[in-house]
Design an enzyme around this catalytic site. Structure first.
Site, PDB file in Angstrom:
ATOM      1  NE  ARG A 157      27.438 -47.876 -24.858  1.00 21.40           N
ATOM      2  CZ  ARG A 157      26.958 -48.791 -24.010  1.00 21.40           C
ATOM      3  NH1 ARG A 157      27.476 -50.003 -23.977  1.00 21.40           N
ATOM      4  NH2 ARG A 157      25.954 -48.477 -23.210  1.00 21.40           N
ATOM      5  CB  CYS A 174      18.937 -51.716 -26.833  1.00 28.32           C
ATOM      6  SG  CYS A 174      19.697 -51.944 -25.219  1.00 28.32           S
ATOM      7  CB  VAL A 197      22.968 -53.176 -17.951  1.00 27.62           C
ATOM      8  CG1 VAL A 197      22.238 -54.368 -17.338  1.00 27.62           C
ATOM      9  CG2 VAL A 197      22.325 -52.765 -19.266  1.00 27.62           C
ATOM     10  CG  ASP A 212      33.803 -51.758 -15.796  1.00 30.58           C
ATOM     11  OD1 ASP A 212      32.603 -51.658 -16.093  1.00 30.58           O
ATOM     12  OD2 ASP A 212      34.729 -51.531 -16.598  1.00 30.58           O
ATOM     13  CB  THR A 266      20.655 -58.208 -25.656  1.00 35.40           C
ATOM     14  OG1 THR A 266      20.039 -57.355 -24.695  1.00 35.40           O
ATOM     15  CG2 THR A 266      19.630 -58.628 -26.703  1.00 35.40           C
ATOM     16  CB  THR A 324      25.847 -58.477 -26.754  1.00 32.53           C
ATOM     17  OG1 THR A 324      24.597 -57.897 -26.324  1.00 32.53           O
ATOM     18  CG2 THR A 324      26.288 -59.499 -25.740  1.00 32.53           C
ATOM     19  NE  ARG A 358      30.986 -47.032 -15.005  1.00 30.33           N
ATOM     20  CZ  ARG A 358      29.958 -46.227 -14.820  1.00 30.33           C
ATOM     21  NH1 ARG A 358      30.134 -44.922 -14.732  1.00 30.33           N
ATOM     22  NH2 ARG A 358      28.734 -46.717 -14.734  1.00 30.33           N
TER      23      ARG A 358
END
Length: 423
Positions: free
Chosen positions: A325, A260, A15, A33, A120, A83, A38
């Site tokens: 994930r 999600c 995102v 981050d 979210t 989240t 990364r």
């Protein structure tokens, strides 16, 4: 908004990175981050998520850091951390809390900054949890020294059509001025424009039901797939016929994972239960989808009649992305192992170290080789779709089974004696 305003994007995953790159075309943007690996990769022009094309990453003016101290005094902070849920499917707000604590330490010296969340959450998290936490840690007053906003992320990993610069961006601030500033900022990013939600809670609610709605519809598809399997009817044949009706909703059955659709409904159901409302439909959908992997494995074992060797093609949570994930392919693997099958797992996009860390799964590194009693096409990556007929057939032992969950090879010829199974 002016181009001189400084923006910090907290979290550079699926995102945060595309958003930060898009914003950096118009603003001074710093991406934060905590994953030093990364940050080093991004500085070197590598995006392991494959969400930003290498040439776009190389051309971007976006700056990177893993040090929160570099981010003090910005005008807008955008929090895009994940989240997830915990082992009991309860909201795990620790990444969000950690990011909020970090932002609270950055605010001194800033001129009434806006902290806008994209993660979210269930309605109320931004104003009832994050806001008071910032006040307590910073000693600043919300609505005077800093302001809150919310703009739900709508990134669909691997989707090159509905990118952040082409989708409507929902925005909400704690007052009209903040909402206006957010609409102006995000309006520079997307050609589709912005939508000003009535309130932060309304924007939070809109996001969480978007994925809950998809989850419930896919659960219906999974349930009727199981019903039709008892009648020896393929769901793909049913959907092909039903899809000729103009208003038929074109959802498909499958393994529902990711960060999600497989997670967000639990945030809504958690809040509903806090309020004394039993979310029957939401949890029924989740139960159906969470059990789909084990059901698939049981069907395959029954079809074979005995344990054997199995090749599972694909481990990521969806096609054409490397993201592992909350992949529900692992449910198929674990159940087949319980039933005595020896499993080999292949995925051309997934990171081998991540597969071992997340699931203890060792990915095959020698390509698609050998012969197996059962070949399970779990994730329809494009690279699998282009395999020659001869290579597909060579993977299946004589009298073996090809289990094609998404019907990727429906039109492909198979060697004589090979059993074909799909949903």
């Amino acid at each position: 908004m002016t181009n001189s305003e400084r923006i910090v994007v907290v979290g550079l995953g699926y995102v945060g990175l595309p958003l930060a790159v898009a914003l950096a075309r118009s603003f001074d943007v710093l991406g934060l981050d905590i994953d030093t690996r990364r940050v080093a990769e991004l500085r070197g022009g590598l995006d392991r998520t494959r969400e930003v094309e290498p040439e776009n990453l190389a051309a971007s003016l976006l700056r990177y850091t893993s040090e929160a101290s570099d981010c003090a005094g910005a005008d807008i902070y955008i929090v895009t951390v994940p989240t997830p849920v915990d082992a009991d499917n309860q909201p795990d707000l620790r990444p969000l809390i950690g990011a909020t604590e970090a932002v609270a330490a950055m605010l001194h010296g800033a001129r009434a900054p806006i902290i806008v969340y994209e993660s979210t959450v269930y309605p109320g998290v931004t104003e009832d949890i994050c806001g008071p936490l910032i006040e307590r840690l910073s000693g600043l007053t919300r609505g005077k020294d800093f302001f809150l906003g919310y703009s739900p992320e709508r990134i669909n990993p691997g989707d090159r059509e509905h990118t952040v610069d082409r989708i409507v961006k929902v925005v909400a601030g704690e007052n009209e001025e903040v909402t206006g500033r957010l609409a102006s900022m995000y309006g520079t990013v997307t050609s589709a424009g912005t939508f000003r939600a009535r309130s932060i809670k309304a924007a939070e609610a809109a996001k969480v039901i978007e994925n809950a709605q998809r989850d419930i519809n896919i659960a219906f598809m999974n349930e009727i797939t199981q019903i039709f399997s008892r009648m020896n009817i393929s769901i793909w044949d049913v959907l092909e016929a039903a899809g000729t009706k103009w208003n038929f909703l074109r959802f498909q059955p499958g393994l529902v994972g990711g960060h999600c659709i497989g997670v967000d409904p639990y945030y809504l159901s958690y809040r509903a239960q806090q309020l004394g409302q039993d979310p029957h439909v939401i949890l029924a959908g989740r139960s159906t989808n969470d059990s789909m992997g084990a059901w698939v494995a049981d069907q395959l074992h029954a079809r074979r009649g005995k344990a054997g060797t199995a090749l599972v093609m694909g481990l990521s949570f969806k096609e054409n992305v490397p993201d592992l994930r909350n992949s529900r392919v692992i449910d198929v693997i674990r159940r087949l192992e319980e039933l005595g099958h020896s499993i080999t797992v292949h995925d051309p996009l997934a990171d081998a170290a991540e597969a071992m860390h997340e699931y203890g799964v060792e990915l095959a590194t020698d390509g698609l080789q050998g012969k197996y009693d059962m070949v399970v096409v779990a994730v329809p990556h494009s690279t699998y779709g282009t395999l020659p007929d001869a290579q597909i057939g060579a993977l299946i032992a004589e009298g073996g089974l090809l289990a094609d969950l998404k019907n990727l090879y429906a039109s492909r010829p198979l060697p004589a004696g090979v059993d074909r199974w799909t949903l």
